[in-house]
Scaffold this motif. Sequence first.
Motif, PDB file in Angstrom:
ATOM      1  N   UNK A 138       0.971  -1.239  -0.163  1.00  0.00           N
ATOM      2  CA  UNK A 138      -0.032   0.085   0.322  1.00  0.00           C
ATOM      3  C   UNK A 138       1.028   1.462  -0.087  1.00  0.00           C
ATOM      4  N   UNK A 139       0.619   2.452   0.291  1.00  0.00           N
ATOM      5  CA  UNK A 139       1.082   3.775   0.383  1.00  0.00           C
ATOM      6  C   UNK A 139       1.134   3.787   1.752  1.00  0.00           C
ATOM      7  N   UNK A 140       3.076   4.529   1.849  1.00  0.00           N
ATOM      8  CA  UNK A 140       3.570   4.363   2.501  1.00  0.00           C
ATOM      9  C   UNK A 140       4.319   5.611   2.371  1.00  0.00           C
ATOM     10  N   UNK A 141       5.132   6.076   3.907  1.00  0.00           N
ATOM     11  CA  UNK A 141       6.138   7.127   3.765  1.00  0.00           C
ATOM     12  C   UNK A 141       7.920   6.281   3.781  1.00  0.00           C
ATOM     13  N   UNK A 142       8.748   6.771   2.887  1.00  0.00           N
ATOM     14  CA  UNK A 142       9.699   6.772   2.723  1.00  0.00           C
ATOM     15  C   UNK A 142      10.704   8.086   2.943  1.00  0.00           C
ATOM     16  N   UNK A 143      11.955   7.258   3.518  1.00  0.00           N
ATOM     17  CA  UNK A 143      13.627   8.152   3.976  1.00  0.00           C
ATOM     18  C   UNK A 143      13.869   8.444   3.294  1.00  0.00           C
ATOM     19  N   UNK A 144      14.512   9.594   1.920  1.00  0.00           N
ATOM     20  CA  UNK A 144      15.430   9.343   0.898  1.00  0.00           C
ATOM     21  C   UNK A 144      17.139  10.281   1.631  1.00  0.00           C
TER      22      UNK A 144
END
Length: 530
Positions: A138-144
């Motif tokens: 599903x839709x999630x938040x990632x760090x870059x």
Amino acid sequence: MRGYYVRYLQVLVRFLPVAIAFLRDRRRFLLFGPSRQVTTAVHRERAKRLTDIMLDLGPAFIKVGQVLSTRPDIVPPTYVEEFATLQDEVPEDAGGDPMTVVEAELGDDPAVDLETLEPVAGGSLAFVYTAEFDSDSGRERIALKVRRPGLVSLVERDLRVIRGFVPILAAFADERQRYSIRNLADDFEEIILQELDFAREASIMAEIGENFADEDRVVVPETYDDRCSKRLVAMEYVEGRKITDDDALEAAGMGRTELATLIARTYLRMGLVDGVFHADPHPGNLAVTEGGRLVIYDYGMSQRLTRQEQDEITDLYRTLVRRDVDGLLNTLIALEVLDPDVDRVAVRQVLELVIENLEGRGDVTWRLIVTELLSMLHDFPFRIPPNVMLLMRVGTVGEGVCRSLDPEFDFIAVTRSFLVDYGFIESEFEALLEDVKADFRRSAPVVAGLPARADAVLGQLERGELLVRTEPVEGPTGGDPGVGYAVLAAALFVTAGLLTFQEGAYELLSLAGALLALAQYLRVRWTSVP
């Protein structure tokens, strides 16, 4: 090349006033005059000024300060403490706009929604963003984590500038420091160039994550390997609050001492058990989740150890904790800190003095041990290899973090407990038995031959062939000639009892020696009866 000379002059101008102040400490009027005494407060002010200069000069010089914070053999303790506060916090526009790197690396990736990009943090080498990501679940938040554009060429230029200053620094340093300065320049260059390779960082981060997969209390964000490159690390976004936030600790149900112990044991495990470790444990890289889990961020300053290095560094911790002078000397040579041809007798005397200075002190810390050790070795040419340097940084910075949480935190006691738990050293009772066994092995030949020698000597005395001249201070006391044998027999019986619980047949040898001593005692007693 013109850029190099301009930068060289810029750096020279910034550091020159502080350099002149140091030179005036030696000679008040630079070329002549007496030396002058400078207070600790003045040195602290200079250290803060140097810290500000390094922050202004950018990434390479920030790293110089961080590395110098692990080298009390080169800079005084006041400067070590101040440089240890250097963290990777610089303006976002330094080195260019990181967004250009994000667009170049992920602009064609439909799973990453760059419209949702939000800045989170900035460092000397990189900037961190979060973004929405369409994953299989599903839709999630990632760090870059994104390397600043154009940074490699800037750092390489500054490395050349730093190397250009080495001969000047060496000219004003004393002989014992020149060797350290030259080696530090080489090792520092290796460390910072490795840190610029984000693909390497992602690899180490994934490896540490696998090592702690079975540890519920430690979180290492997962990496998205197919989206990582030399300029970008894509990873799981894990929210956490600063470890220094009292409200966060209360909400997580954690005490400060508990968290400090978890941090210390986590880093000891990375270095001594797993052989791959995160080397930058300052408060900005550590957080705690609502569930009371420790989160570790930013794996740029990380390192892998070979099996041999891991064993040797474990020996270093073990010998320091046990105050084992001979073991410490052998370990320092094995780690290539000291040259194999070093004067072992002289170094041993120095190490004994280090241990003596630490004995009986209630405030012994890892930083104090390292400072005392390196400052006392100043008469011997030595170097600190990069891996050892980073582990020393882990120890000193990590201990500082733990003591900021709990001022009474005993890093040495936690280290000892960890080494016992993982079987690196014995418990106190087992260590005592090991010492007894070692002493017995060394003295066994002497003890075995003692009755025969004693019998021969007593025979000479009885025949009048041996004269012992004494000048008694007091009159004769009528002492018992068999007391010595009685004491020896009792000691050997006790030793046999202790060795009974150990493997091997050493207790039988001790028992045999005790019986021989007892027999001699009875013989002397028998012959002395009128």
